[in-house]
Design a protein around this motif. Structure first.
Motif, PDB file in Angstrom:
ATOM      1  N   ASP A 262      20.094  20.884 -14.161  1.00  0.00           N
ATOM      2  CA  ASP A 262      19.445  22.182 -15.035  1.00  0.00           C
ATOM      3  C   ASP A 262      18.070  22.266 -15.330  1.00  0.00           C
ATOM      4  N   GLY A 263      17.428  21.413 -16.079  1.00  0.00           N
ATOM      5  CA  GLY A 263      16.638  20.843 -16.852  1.00  0.00           C
ATOM      6  C   GLY A 263      15.456  21.624 -15.504  1.00  0.00           C
ATOM      7  N   ARG A 264      15.760  21.794 -14.237  1.00  0.00           N
ATOM      8  CA  ARG A 264      13.891  21.712 -13.697  1.00  0.00           C
ATOM      9  C   ARG A 264      13.336  23.460 -13.369  1.00  0.00           C
ATOM     10  N   LYS A 265      14.489  23.728 -14.063  1.00  0.00           N
ATOM     11  CA  LYS A 265      14.017  25.962 -14.260  1.00  0.00           C
ATOM     12  C   LYS A 265      12.563  25.654 -15.396  1.00  0.00           C
ATOM     13  N   TYR A 266      13.364  24.981 -16.350  1.00  0.00           N
ATOM     14  CA  TYR A 266      12.793  24.822 -18.059  1.00  0.00           C
ATOM     15  C   TYR A 266      11.871  24.187 -18.424  1.00  0.00           C
ATOM     16  N   LEU A 267      11.538  23.565 -16.920  1.00  0.00           N
ATOM     17  CA  LEU A 267       9.816  22.222 -17.243  1.00  0.00           C
ATOM     18  C   LEU A 267       8.877  22.465 -18.162  1.00  0.00           C
ATOM     19  N   LEU A 268       8.773  23.557 -18.178  1.00  0.00           N
ATOM     20  CA  LEU A 268       7.226  24.351 -19.299  1.00  0.00           C
ATOM     21  C   LEU A 268       7.817  24.728 -20.303  1.00  0.00           C
ATOM     22  N   ASN A 269       8.691  25.511 -20.596  1.00  0.00           N
ATOM     23  CA  ASN A 269       8.844  26.090 -22.221  1.00  0.00           C
ATOM     24  C   ASN A 269      10.067  25.144 -23.451  1.00  0.00           C
ATOM     25  N   ALA A 270      11.075  24.555 -22.077  1.00  0.00           N
ATOM     26  CA  ALA A 270      11.648  23.470 -22.844  1.00  0.00           C
ATOM     27  C   ALA A 270      12.168  22.330 -22.265  1.00  0.00           C
ATOM     28  N   TRP A 271      11.395  20.841 -21.883  1.00  0.00           N
ATOM     29  CA  TRP A 271      10.911  20.118 -20.710  1.00  0.00           C
ATOM     30  C   TRP A 271      12.132  18.975 -21.645  1.00  0.00           C
ATOM     31  N   TRP A 272      12.365  18.897 -22.742  1.00  0.00           N
ATOM     32  CA  TRP A 272      13.474  18.496 -23.326  1.00  0.00           C
ATOM     33  C   TRP A 272      15.122  18.088 -22.409  1.00  0.00           C
ATOM     34  N   ILE A 273      15.401  19.384 -21.715  1.00  0.00           N
ATOM     35  CA  ILE A 273      16.670  19.312 -20.891  1.00  0.00           C
ATOM     36  C   ILE A 273      16.626  18.469 -20.098  1.00  0.00           C
ATOM     37  N   ALA A 274      15.174  18.243 -19.332  1.00  0.00           N
ATOM     38  CA  ALA A 274      15.373  16.991 -18.273  1.00  0.00           C
ATOM     39  C   ALA A 274      14.761  15.907 -18.706  1.00  0.00           C
ATOM     40  N   THR A 275      14.281  15.617 -19.709  1.00  0.00           N
ATOM     41  CA  THR A 275      13.733  14.463 -19.639  1.00  0.00           C
ATOM     42  C   THR A 275      14.440  13.631 -20.676  1.00  0.00           C
ATOM     43  N   MET A 276      15.467  14.169 -21.139  1.00  0.00           N
ATOM     44  CA  MET A 276      16.114  13.143 -22.314  1.00  0.00           C
ATOM     45  C   MET A 276      17.093  12.913 -21.447  1.00  0.00           C
ATOM     46  N   PRO A 277      17.532  13.686 -20.788  1.00  0.00           N
ATOM     47  CA  PRO A 277      18.734  11.948 -19.798  1.00  0.00           C
ATOM     48  C   PRO A 277      18.271  11.660 -19.085  1.00  0.00           C
ATOM     49  N   GLY A 278      16.415  12.145 -18.186  1.00  0.00           N
ATOM     50  CA  GLY A 278      16.236  11.040 -17.796  1.00  0.00           C
ATOM     51  C   GLY A 278      15.093   9.333 -18.053  1.00  0.00           C
ATOM     52  N   ILE A 279      14.424  10.125 -19.587  1.00  0.00           N
ATOM     53  CA  ILE A 279      14.622   9.253 -20.388  1.00  0.00           C
ATOM     54  C   ILE A 279      16.396   7.809 -20.566  1.00  0.00           C
ATOM     55  N   PHE A 280      17.686   8.666 -20.819  1.00  0.00           N
ATOM     56  CA  PHE A 280      18.368   7.672 -21.304  1.00  0.00           C
ATOM     57  C   PHE A 280      18.807   7.196 -20.272  1.00  0.00           C
ATOM     58  N   LEU A 281      18.684   7.515 -18.546  1.00  0.00           N
ATOM     59  CA  LEU A 281      18.767   6.885 -17.984  1.00  0.00           C
ATOM     60  C   LEU A 281      18.029   5.426 -17.222  1.00  0.00           C
ATOM     61  N   CYS A 282      16.773   5.449 -17.132  1.00  0.00           N
ATOM     62  CA  CYS A 282      15.611   4.686 -17.288  1.00  0.00           C
ATOM     63  C   CYS A 282      15.974   4.077 -18.547  1.00  0.00           C
TER      64      CYS A 282
END
Length: 307
Positions: A262-282
């Motif tokens: 879901d966060g792929r579409k908002y990487l430029l203006n709302a990067w945290w949507i995709a980044t936060m779950p990625g950090i939790f997973l990592c």
């Protein structure tokens, strides 16, 4: 009935205790390593947060709030909100809560899948190692055939034509991943079944099922402990991949895969949507891998000292 050597009887009685003792020694040796302690602490913190924070929070992870959409995380500045410390997504849903609910589902699927793999793989490996002969040959050729099919390809092929529910995902991944456990179990059982305590159990009239369940199964535990711990992380990755391509748990239920997608579409203006779950997973995978690597080193030390 023919008399039985008392020394043989002693070995027969001590066989299950030997397996449990080796397992305890592996865990104790692993716990002495700082990497294991760090991984365990991080894992427990994440596990407790995933279990209790969504239940104690007054926020619904599925409730939309269009007015509060795309709020940045607390540490980014001027539009921060204490009620949404990691920001909100494109529909105003709290990212911290959704990440923790996604972590809960990843834990559930990862652990459940490993249990299925253990049950199938250890059963097949136990029978193949104990029986030998043509039974072992057939079961191992089936194992080789299963190993030749990449797990993710098999999961995509099956889930692509069925409804990807949690039980279906667990079953598909479990059926695709059992060969490793079958091979490890077979090698251990083949070595142990030739020893005197197994022959003594046969002399006393113990059935094959009883010998495998009570005498050989405890001896299989130490070698597969670290494999199962590492496989929990591997299954969490596979679940995230399936969710990312739309074949995992379906929205609106949050999982790491569909959150990142879901966060792929908002990487430029709302990067945290995709980044936060990625950090939790990592962070979660790193903690599990630290524990698994420490267990593997401990196992090699214990069994190397016994060799």
């Amino acid at each position: 009935m023919a008399s039985v050597d008392p020394a043989l009887m002693g070995k027969l009685a001590m066989a299950p205790d030997r397996g449990r003792s080796l397992t305890r020694r592996v865990w104790a040796e692993a716990f002495r390593q700082p990497e294991f302690k760090i991984g365990l602490v991080v894992f427990l913190i994440l596990f407790l947060l995933a279990c209790f924070y969504p239940e104690l929070s007054s926020i619904d992870p599925l409730k939309m709030n269009v007015r509060g959409r795309l709020l940045p995380p607390l540490f980014l500045g001027p539009n921060w909100s204490f009620t949404n410390p990691l920001g909100t997504d494109q529909l105003g849903r709290d990212m911290l809560l959704r990440c923790l609910v996604g972590l809960r589902y990843s834990f559930l699927i990862g652990v459940s899948t490993v249990i299925v793999m253990l049950l199938i793989g250890c059963t097949i490996g136990m029978v193949a190692g104990y029986k030998g002969g043509w039974i072992s040959t057939i079961l191992m050729r089936l194992t080789d055939a299963q190993l030749s099919i990449p797990m993710i390809i098999l999961a995509i092929a099956i889930l692509g034509v069925s409804r990807p529910t949690i039980p279906a995902i667990v079953l598909v991944l479990g059926l695709a991943g059992w060969p490793t456990y079958a091979r490890v179990t077979r090698s251990v059982v083949m070595a142990e079944s030739r020893k005197e305590f197994v022959r003594g159990a046969k002399v006393l009239g113990a059935s094959d099922i009883r010998i495998m369940a009570l005498l050989l199964a405890p001896l299989v535990l130490p070698p597969i402990v670290f494999v199962s711990v590492l496989d929990i992380a591997r299954m969490m990755i596979f679940e995230s991949i399936l969710g990312f391509i739309g074949l995992g748990v379906q929205p609106p239920t949050p999982t790491f895969g569909n959150l990142i997608a879901d966060g792929r579409k908002y990487l430029l203006n709302a990067w945290w949507i995709a980044t936060m779950p990625g950090i939790f997973l990592c962070v979660t995978l790193t903690s599990v891998n630290l524990m698994g690597a420490a267990l593997e080193r401990a196992r090699n030390r214990i069994f190397g000292g016994l060799a």
